[in-house]
Design a protein around this motif. Structure first.
Motif, PDB file in Angstrom:
ATOM      1  N   GLU A 129       9.678  27.005  41.769  1.00 49.05           N
ATOM      2  CA  GLU A 129       8.985  27.811  42.778  1.00 49.05           C
ATOM      3  C   GLU A 129       9.988  28.528  43.677  1.00 49.05           C
ATOM      4  OE1 GLU A 129       6.316  26.830  46.561  1.00 49.05           O
ATOM      5  OE2 GLU A 129       5.284  26.361  44.677  1.00 49.05           O
ATOM      6  N   ASP A 130      11.055  27.839  44.075  1.00 47.19           N
ATOM      7  CA  ASP A 130      12.106  28.475  44.880  1.00 47.19           C
ATOM      8  C   ASP A 130      12.763  29.614  44.105  1.00 47.19           C
ATOM      9  OD1 ASP A 130      12.013  26.794  47.227  1.00 47.19           O
ATOM     10  OD2 ASP A 130      12.985  25.234  46.034  1.00 47.19           O
ATOM     11  N   LEU A 131      12.981  29.390  42.831  1.00 45.55           N
ATOM     12  CA  LEU A 131      13.602  30.393  41.974  1.00 45.55           C
ATOM     13  C   LEU A 131      12.735  31.655  41.887  1.00 45.55           C
ATOM     14  CD1 LEU A 131      15.834  31.193  39.966  1.00 45.55           C
ATOM     15  CD2 LEU A 131      14.558  29.954  38.213  1.00 45.55           C
ATOM     16  N   VAL A 132      11.437  31.476  41.673  1.00 44.58           N
ATOM     17  CA  VAL A 132      10.531  32.623  41.568  1.00 44.58           C
ATOM     18  C   VAL A 132      10.384  33.297  42.938  1.00 44.58           C
ATOM     19  CG1 VAL A 132       8.206  33.396  40.940  1.00 44.58           C
ATOM     20  CG2 VAL A 132       9.353  31.641  39.576  1.00 44.58           C
ATOM     21  N   ALA A 133      10.327  32.531  44.001  1.00 44.57           N
ATOM     22  CA  ALA A 133      10.269  33.126  45.344  1.00 44.57           C
ATOM     23  C   ALA A 133      11.541  33.931  45.610  1.00 44.57           C
ATOM     24  CB  ALA A 133      10.083  32.040  46.400  1.00 44.57           C
TER      25      ALA A 133
END
Length: 130
Positions: free
Chosen positions: A44-48
């Motif tokens: 999720e951090d990566l996509v954000a």
């Protein structure tokens, strides 16, 4: 992977390099993410971060740092082959974590909302740009 190498990877580079990175990231991010499914504990951090890097409201230096890290993530070749289960994404994760640590306050709730929406879509569909 040592800090010097990570620091070199995360250099903003010229405007031409940044545009090249942005194109590479746009083209290969979702395909690479699908290959890493379940191997990156901070998806999720990566996509954000992806949405933050492509957001024109994000400060230029932050965008440049994230684009450098994401471009490294989507490279088809690597210092440690990504096919080596368990260690193949270690260098990618080190670069991404360093980038996230340095720019985390610029990744907004809207970037996270876009990430959650994209991650909840049909896994075979490429998410829409937000």
């Amino acid at each position: 992977m040592d800090d010097v190498k990570i620091g070199e990877i995360l250099q903003p580079g010229s405007e031409r390099e940044q545009e090249s990175r942005a194109q590479r990231v746009r083209k290969n991010f979702w395909k690479t993410l699908k290959k890493t499914a379940g191997k990156v504990p901070f998806t999720e951090d990566l996509v954000a971060s992806y949405y933050c890097a492509l957001d024109t409201k994000t400060p230029a230096r932050v965008r440049a740092t994230l684009l450098a890290a994401l471009a490294y993530f989507v490279l088809p070749f690597d210092f440690v082959p990504d096919l080596l289960v368990g260690i193949g994404f270690t260098d990618d994760m080190a670069v991404l974590m360093a980038a996230l640590a340095s720019v985390r306050r610029h990744i907004t709730p809207a970037h996270y909302a876009a990430a959650r929406q994209s991650l909840n879509q049909n896994p075979d569909a490429e998410p829409q740009e937000h």
